[in-house]
Design an enzyme around this catalytic site. Structure first.
Site, mmCIF file in Angstrom:
data_model
loop_
_atom_site.group_PDB
_atom_site.id
_atom_site.type_symbol
_atom_site.label_atom_id
_atom_site.label_comp_id
_atom_site.label_asym_id
_atom_site.label_seq_id
_atom_site.Cartn_x
_atom_site.Cartn_y
_atom_site.Cartn_z
ATOM 1 N N CYS B 81 -53.449 -16.788 35.457
ATOM 2 C CA CYS B 81 -54.501 -17.687 35.898
ATOM 3 C C CYS B 81 -55.687 -17.686 35.060
ATOM 4 C CB CYS B 81 -54.804 -17.224 37.487
ATOM 5 S SG CYS B 81 -55.956 -18.425 38.386
ATOM 6 N N HIS B 190 -49.604 -17.718 40.297
ATOM 7 C CA HIS B 190 -49.830 -16.264 40.610
ATOM 8 C C HIS B 190 -48.534 -15.799 40.858
ATOM 9 C CE1 HIS B 190 -54.198 -16.086 40.701
ATOM 10 N NE2 HIS B 190 -54.273 -17.303 41.091
ATOM 11 N N GLU B 192 -47.515 -12.828 41.310
ATOM 12 C CA GLU B 192 -47.787 -11.531 42.286
ATOM 13 C C GLU B 192 -47.907 -12.285 43.653
ATOM 14 O OE1 GLU B 192 -50.224 -13.060 40.287
ATOM 15 O OE2 GLU B 192 -51.971 -12.761 41.421
#
Lengths: 254, 211
Positions: B81, B190, B192
């Site tokens: 990001c 993202h 994650e």
């Protein structure tokens, strides 16, 4: 257009447990938050929303522990709200593992809080939660305290203001429909979705899978939120996605 | 193996660290603001949230900009990001220059383009969108082309060198959502928070020894 419409199960939490009531009354226990979150994750939920409905200073620690426990095992976005009053509250939730934080009453008390929060943490993690009721004379009014307190604010104008102040998303709940299982207030959803450039999450009133489809199609929502239809095993997230797909709505394959 | 998650005071680092621990239980994942730890780590991850000028200011103030430059020049490096955006030279979000490791700029989604072709695209670009892989790369291993990843952003990079584009996403026009150059890989989305595909990308990063 390849951005999927999202299905977001909402977990109302109180004292570290998931609960659900009709219009925030008559709370029933709906399970351990981590177990519920894992089940939704496995079923393909696009995001999870947690609302601390008894937000109190004493129970705050329980909420942080719960978010940490969920974030350690579930790798999809988490939105957390309820009792968010200061930038320190936001920081604590983000540090616990929340990706987005929803602000409701504090924004109404002080609209500058939305600007401050967005400047500090970025629009992408600030969700403005708006609870609205139909006005007899037409239009919708913003309410606080679980729909009990009228604010005098027009819901559509308020949505425009919070978006202009840097909210990256609007979580719009019809307090008339909430818990009634008769579908979203589609006119409200459409009015807000058309009024702002940020994504809108429709909430309040889902009792059937067709309601989710209507929220996207008729309401113009970017995401749909529901609680009870998922909590009691009536429908799975997979059922909801199949219904959306059958209606020609793009969803993420789990 | 030590994987350093660079902590310069911006954003939700816990999720990145937890996801790395999940895919690499034998690695030592450290969230650190210590330059020496970043310098010693075999893998470096630069996450980031909020606005690019704030992130750059915090990165400089924390004394971590130089260790990040050194890592990006030498070891497997993953930007996420804002950790991608900061690698470029400038951002439309403010006058603070980026790290300038990659040639190009960061721009806002073009308002005029957002309304094109019927359905209005809202900003922030928020949710699960398809990532179209551009060329093969070890970090795409085992991930189907056009898999969905989670995005939450209003700005995106425009690399000067098209050769570093590793992934694109349509919203509604194509924008660069992943870049790869030498030992650097970076994503606008993202990983994650992107469920199975995201965890696989992180596992691939842990297993990657660079070019």
């Amino acid at each position: 257009m390849s951005l999927a419409k999202r299905i977001i199960p909402c977990l109302d939490v109180a004292g570290g447990r998931v609960v659900k009531g009709v219009q925030f009354e008559n709370l029933r226990d709906a399970g351990d938050p981590v177990e519920v979150a894992r089940r939704y994750d496995a079923e393909g939920a696009d995001e999870l929303a947690f609302l601390d409905i008894r937000a109190s200073i004493e129970s705050r620690g329980l909420l942080y522990d719960m978010i940490e426990a969920v974030a350690d095992q579930v790798f999809i976005p988490l939105t957390v709200g309820g009792g968010v009053n200061t930038v320190d509250d936001i920081r604590a939730l983000l540090n616990a593992g929340a990706d987005k934080v929803s602000i409701n009453t504090a924004a109404i008390r002080n609209p500058g809080f939305v600007s401050e929060a967005s400047t500090h943490y970025g629009a992408q993690c600030i969700v403005a939660a708006i609870d609205a009721r139909r006005r007899d004379a037409g239009g919708w009014e913003v309410y606080t305290h679980g729909g009990r307190t009228a604010t005098g604010l027009d819901a559509v104008a308020w949505a425009r203001e919070v978006a202009a102040r840097g909210a990256g998303e609007i979580l719009l709940t019809s307090m008339d429909q909430d818990g009634a299982r008769a579908g979203f207030d589609l006119a409200l959803t459409r009015a807000v979705a058309d009024a702002v450039d940020v994504p809108v999450i429709a909430s309040g009133g889902v009792g059937a899978l067709s309601h989710l489809v209507d929220g996207i199609r008729e309401g113009g929502a970017d995401a749909v939120l529901a609680a009870s239809i998922f909590h009691y095993g009536e429908f799975s997230i997979g059922d909801a996605k199949a219904a959306m797909r059958a209606a020609g709505i793009e969803v993420r394959e789990p | 193996m030590t994987i350093a998650v660079v902590d310069y005071g911006m954003g939700n680092l816990r999720s990145v660290a937890k996801a790395l621990m999940h895919v690499a239980p034998d690695a030592e994942v450290v969230v650190t603001s210590d330059a020496a730890v970043v310098d010693r780590a075999e893998r470096v991850v630069l996450p980031g949230q909020s606005a690019m000028p704030d992130c750059m200011r915090m990165l400089e103030q924390s004394g971590l900009a130089e260790p990040v430059r050194r890592a990006a020049a030498t070891r497997p490096f993953l930007g996420i990001c804002l950790g991608l955006q900061m690698l470029f030279e400038t951002s439309a979000e403010g006058p603070t220059p980026g790290l300038g490791i990659l040639a190009g700029d960061v721009v806002r989604f073009d308002e005029a383009a957002m309304a094109r072709g019927g359905e209005r695209c809202k900003v922030p670009h928020m949710g699960w969108n398809r990532v179209l892989q551009r060329g093969s790369h070890p970090l795409w291993s085992g991930i189907d082309d056009a898999s969905r990843f989670y995005f939450a952003h209003s700005f995106h990079p425009v690399p000067a060198d098209r050769g570093i584009v590793a992934g694109e996403t349509l919203y509604p026009v194509a924008f660069t959502c992943a870049i790869a150059k030498d030992n650097i890989f970076a994503t606008q989305f993202h990983p994650e928070k992107s469920h199975r595909a995201g965890l696989r990308l992180l596992a691939n990063f842990v297993a990657w020894d660079g070019p």
